[in-house]
Design an enzyme around this catalytic site. Structure first.
Site, mmCIF file in Angstrom:
data_model
loop_
_atom_site.group_PDB
_atom_site.id
_atom_site.type_symbol
_atom_site.label_atom_id
_atom_site.label_comp_id
_atom_site.label_asym_id
_atom_site.label_seq_id
_atom_site.Cartn_x
_atom_site.Cartn_y
_atom_site.Cartn_z
ATOM 1 N N GLU B 29 0.829 -1.209 0.000
ATOM 2 C CA GLU B 29 0.000 0.000 0.000
ATOM 3 C C GLU B 29 0.860 1.256 0.000
ATOM 4 O O GLU B 29 1.809 1.351 0.775
ATOM 5 C CB GLU B 29 -0.897 0.000 1.247
ATOM 6 C CG GLU B 29 -1.918 -1.123 1.219
ATOM 7 C CD GLU B 29 -2.389 -1.546 2.609
ATOM 8 O OE1 GLU B 29 -2.184 -0.796 3.574
ATOM 9 O OE2 GLU B 29 -2.956 -2.650 2.720
ATOM 10 N N GLU B 62 -4.842 -6.649 2.617
ATOM 11 C CA GLU B 62 -3.640 -7.411 2.968
ATOM 12 C C GLU B 62 -3.760 -8.895 2.646
ATOM 13 O O GLU B 62 -2.846 -9.498 2.074
ATOM 14 C CB GLU B 62 -3.284 -7.216 4.448
ATOM 15 C CG GLU B 62 -2.728 -5.827 4.788
ATOM 16 C CD GLU B 62 -3.801 -4.772 4.967
ATOM 17 O OE1 GLU B 62 -4.999 -5.133 4.941
ATOM 18 O OE2 GLU B 62 -3.459 -3.584 5.126
ATOM 19 N N GLN B 84 2.535 -1.866 5.930
ATOM 20 C CA GLN B 84 2.888 -0.548 6.474
ATOM 21 C C GLN B 84 3.305 -0.608 7.938
ATOM 22 O O GLN B 84 4.198 0.097 8.368
ATOM 23 C CB GLN B 84 1.722 0.415 6.290
ATOM 24 C CG GLN B 84 1.431 0.668 4.816
ATOM 25 C CD GLN B 84 0.470 1.798 4.592
ATOM 26 O OE1 GLN B 84 -0.356 2.117 5.443
ATOM 27 N NE2 GLN B 84 0.557 2.419 3.433
ATOM 28 N N ASP B 87 1.835 -4.902 12.536
ATOM 29 C CA ASP B 87 0.549 -5.306 13.118
ATOM 30 C C ASP B 87 -0.442 -5.803 12.052
ATOM 31 O O ASP B 87 -1.307 -6.623 12.337
ATOM 32 C CB ASP B 87 -0.089 -4.124 13.847
ATOM 33 C CG ASP B 87 0.889 -3.422 14.763
ATOM 34 O OD1 ASP B 87 0.678 -3.431 15.975
ATOM 35 O OD2 ASP B 87 1.898 -2.854 14.259
ATOM 36 N N PHE B 88 -0.328 -5.284 10.840
ATOM 37 C CA PHE B 88 -1.314 -5.648 9.812
ATOM 38 C C PHE B 88 -1.019 -7.013 9.195
ATOM 39 O O PHE B 88 -1.795 -7.511 8.388
ATOM 40 C CB PHE B 88 -1.401 -4.585 8.704
ATOM 41 C CG PHE B 88 -1.469 -3.162 9.204
ATOM 42 C CD1 PHE B 88 -1.963 -2.870 10.467
ATOM 43 C CD2 PHE B 88 -1.023 -2.119 8.415
ATOM 44 C CE1 PHE B 88 -2.000 -1.563 10.941
ATOM 45 C CE2 PHE B 88 -1.058 -0.815 8.880
ATOM 46 C CZ PHE B 88 -1.546 -0.532 10.143
ATOM 47 N N HIS B 130 -0.564 -0.380 16.557
ATOM 48 C CA HIS B 130 0.496 0.029 15.624
ATOM 49 C C HIS B 130 1.866 -0.086 16.280
ATOM 50 O O HIS B 130 2.772 0.683 15.991
ATOM 51 C CB HIS B 130 0.295 1.477 15.153
ATOM 52 C CG HIS B 130 -0.797 1.647 14.150
ATOM 53 N ND1 HIS B 130 -2.114 1.456 14.458
ATOM 54 C CD2 HIS B 130 -0.767 1.991 12.838
ATOM 55 C CE1 HIS B 130 -2.856 1.684 13.384
ATOM 56 N NE2 HIS B 130 -2.064 2.009 12.383
#
Ligand SMILES: Cc1ncc(C[n+]2csc(CCOP(=O)(O)OP(=O)(O)O)c2C)c(N)n1
Ligand SMILES: [Mg+2]
Lengths: 320, 340
Positions: B29, B62, B84, B87-88, B130
């Site tokens: 992204e 994702e 990014q 955590d994602f 985050h």
């Protein structure tokens, strides 16, 4: 008034939008001055979305919010003192300093602590609606999300479940045309995000998200449908973020022409012009702004004078 | 020679590998939007100009683009996937844990999945979603290699090795070590820049390094904690305590040899990590040392870690949460006082 709204109601829309704007401007200043910690995603330019939608709700209804939650929180009537204190990480903050900007919320006011994982809140709002339905309560869940979130799998899975189970939920998509730096046109081919609703046989409506009255009226219909047990609605609110995506983002990916147009079309300017045309005076509006600013200064003072949490407070609040 | 930050060194590594091999591409992204930031921390800044067809900006999807990366690797491409914030990775967990980590094994070794996954970690003023240190979640997942560069020199050499590796490799990068500039700069950053040689070099995956030599205590730490451990070592040196700091650089495979050699010399081990203590990196290292090197130890192994809670937002609590130099110094002194 000739528009069918009382003066009080119109001025309350105005006051709330200005409260969000001034709150955000003050926060931006505190942040850039280095006085406020953390990171922030701000709501300038999108005020009519939060105020229009949340004004259609009743006590007992619940919203989920995103990484950009300040506007939603204020529109739901959260105490700005506890919000400001949270931004400073103080003990008196709405999440006792544990949450910060991206997780602001107050369940007493119907705001689930904001969910900063894009798309993460969509199933949660759907589940809240599921709970209302199971318990046969006439309550409604509203799920705020950005345009970008509608590309997450959670969006599609949630809308389908809300559809098959006929859940009392309103999906409010704030289409500000960018997910971070990426323009919507690069990441979806549908012209309107509301078109996506038809894949799940949910009504999908696109409205001017900078027109607070339009937003309010559309939200009222959707909320009423949900409350009557007629199922979910997706509302796409066309708006624009007139500030950076986060922190000190100069938003260089937004073309200057586009930004200029957006500033001409921003919701508070637009609504002020409407109010003036309704014979409300500039002085009345100024007075509201002044009162709001004082309220914000009080909140800043309150936050700065509030005690920090104790370091060991880190260990509390994990389990019941 | 040029002095580069980690963000710059990673960018240089990506550029060189993309030039060398046309099958290498980046996907994620906001990684190559004109006027944007080159990913969340500037690593891919400007690369879209050089490689317009191989810097792929994705929707916020994702699970989708991790799967796309995997699929493309099956037919000869070599994706570098950018997330990014670490955590994602949870959003893509099925693709990572059930597919990327297992496909080769399930095929009886018939296929290859050369994928690089880049993920920023670090507890840095953003609250619980985050800030997570993701390494422990993947350390226990057979089928993925893991590297953690703490300096620009290592970042470049490890990323290049990762791109050339035929297996999935995750590279965890620390937000406070990037040295990202301008609007994306990070308060509280530590200088992790290095002199980068003009000629090409690689750093092998699975090889640690001794950051500081010493004879009394071995400290094992990666990323930010490695820098803090070195600071602590410098402080206690003035009091006559000699600390050896080992940076394993890779967690999977792990350089047991370098750690064992050091413990054989010092007889004392401290592991410092930024993630919660339970089930962390330290647990794995301590357990292995207990199994294989107990006879060498003159003091119980010590873990310095974050508490078993999510990362709090408030700066006061965050400071308590992340192990700092003071805590490391204390632990060193305590260990020396009970065992000398
Ligand atoms: C799962 C996930 N992926 C990526 C991000 C990083 N991120 C934060 S906000 C954002 C853009 C979101 O765009 P949109 O949904 O349109 O909301 P907006 O920011 O425009 O309000 C991104 C990519 C995130 N927080 N969560
Ligand atoms: Mg958006």
């Amino acid at each position: 008034m000739k528009c069918g709204y009382s003066k009080e109601q119109l001025l309350e829309f105005y006051r709330k939008m200005v409260l969000i704007r001034e709150f955000e401007e003050r926060v931006k200043f505190l942040f850039l001055e280095g006085i406020m910690p953390g990171t922030i995603h701000q709501y300038q330019g999108e005020e009519a979305c939060a105020v229009g939608v949340c004004s259609a709700l009743q006590r007992g209804d619940i919203i989920t919010s995103t990484h950009r939650p300040h506007g939603h929180c204020i529109a739901m009537g959260m105490d700005i003192k506890s919000m400001m204190a949270e931004l400073f990480g103080k003990q008196t903050g709405c999440c006792k300093g544990k949450g910060g900007s991206m997780h602001m919320g107050d369940i007493e006011k119907g705001v689930v602590p904001a969910i900063a994982i894009v798309g993460g809140g969509i199933p949660v709002a759907t589940g809240i609606a599921f709970g209302f339905k199971m318990k046969k309560q006439p309550r409604v869940a509203v799920c705020f999300m950005g345009d970008g979130a509608t590309n997450e799998g959670t969006f599609h899975e949630s809308l389908n479940m809300a559809s098959i189970w006929n859940l009392p939920v309103v999906y409010a998509v704030e289409n500000n045309f960018y997910g971070a730096s990426t323009h919507v046109s690069l990441v979806m081919k549908v012209e309107k995000i509301s078109e996506r609703a038809c894949a799940y046989k949910i009504p999908g409506i696109t409205v001017d998200g900078n027109d607070v009255i339009k937003v309010y009226e559309t939200a009222c219909e959707a909320v009423e449908r949900a409350r009557k047990g007629e199922g979910p609605t997706l509302i796409e609110l066309l708006t624009y973020r007139i500030t950076g995506h986060s922190r000190r983002d100069p938003a260089l990916y937004q073309p200057p022409e586009e930004k200029k147009k957006a500033l001409e079309n921003e919701p508070i300017k637009k609504f002020s012009e409407f109010l003036i045309s309704m014979d409300i005076t500039q002085e009345e509006l100024e007075k509201i702004r002044e009162t709001v600013k004082e309220e914000i200064e009080d909140a800043v003072k309150y936050a700065m004078n509030s005690p920090d949490p104790l370091p060991q407070d880190t260990l509390n609040d994990l389990f019941v | 020679m040029a002095r580069l930050t980690i963000a710059e060194a990673l960018r240089q590594a990506i550029r060189e590998e993309m030039k060398r091999d046309e099958s290498v591409y980046c996907i994620g992204e906001d990684i190559g939007i004109p006027g944007g930031w080159g990913g969340a921390f500037t690593v891919t800044l400007g690369l879209e100009k050089e490689f317009p067809d191989r810097i792929i900006n994705t929707p916020i999807s994702e699970a989708g683009f991790f799967g796309v990366a995997l699929g493309s690797s099956l037919v000869g491409l070599r994706p570098i996937v950018d997330v990014q914030y670490g955590d994602f990775l949870f959003c893509a967990m099925d693709q990572i844990a059930n597919q990327i980590a297992k496909l080769r094994y399930m095929s009886g070794g018939k296929i290859k999945t050369p994928i690089v996954i880049r993920a920023p970690v670090g507890v840095t003023g953003r609250g619980a979603q985050h800030s997570q240190m993701m390494e422990p979640f993947f350390q226990c997942l057979p089928g993925i290699k893991i590297v953690c560069p703490a300096t620009a020199y290592d970042a470049k050499g490890l990323l290049k090795s990762a791109v050339r590796n035929e297996n999935p490799v995750m590279i965890f990068e620390h937000k406070l070590l990037y040295g990202a500039k301008g609007a994306r700069s990070e308060p509280g950053s530590i200088d992790a820049s290095s002199e980068i040689p003009d000629e090409e070099y690689l750093i092998p995956i699975g090889k640690g390094t001794v950051r500081r030599q010493g004879t009394d205590i071995t400290i094992v730490a990666t990323l930010l904690m490695m820098h803090r451990a070195c600071e602590a070592a410098e402080i206690v040196e003035k009091e006559g305590i000699s600390v050896e700091v080992i940076d394993p650089r890779s967690l999977v495979p792990f350089d047991w040899e370098i750690v064992k050699q050091s413990i054989a010399k010092t007889g004392r081990l401290i592991i410092v990590e930024e993630s919660p203590r339970r089930g962390g990196i330290g647990a794995e290292i301590a357990a292995t040392v207990a199994e294989e090197m107990l006879d060498f130890l003159v003091a119980p192994v010590k873990r310095i870690a974050a508490p078993d809670t999510p990362a709090p937002f408030s700066p006061v609590m965050e400071k308590f949460y992340v192990p700092d130099t003071v805590r490391i110094v204390q632990a060193i002194k305590e260990m020396m006082s009970i065992s000398s």
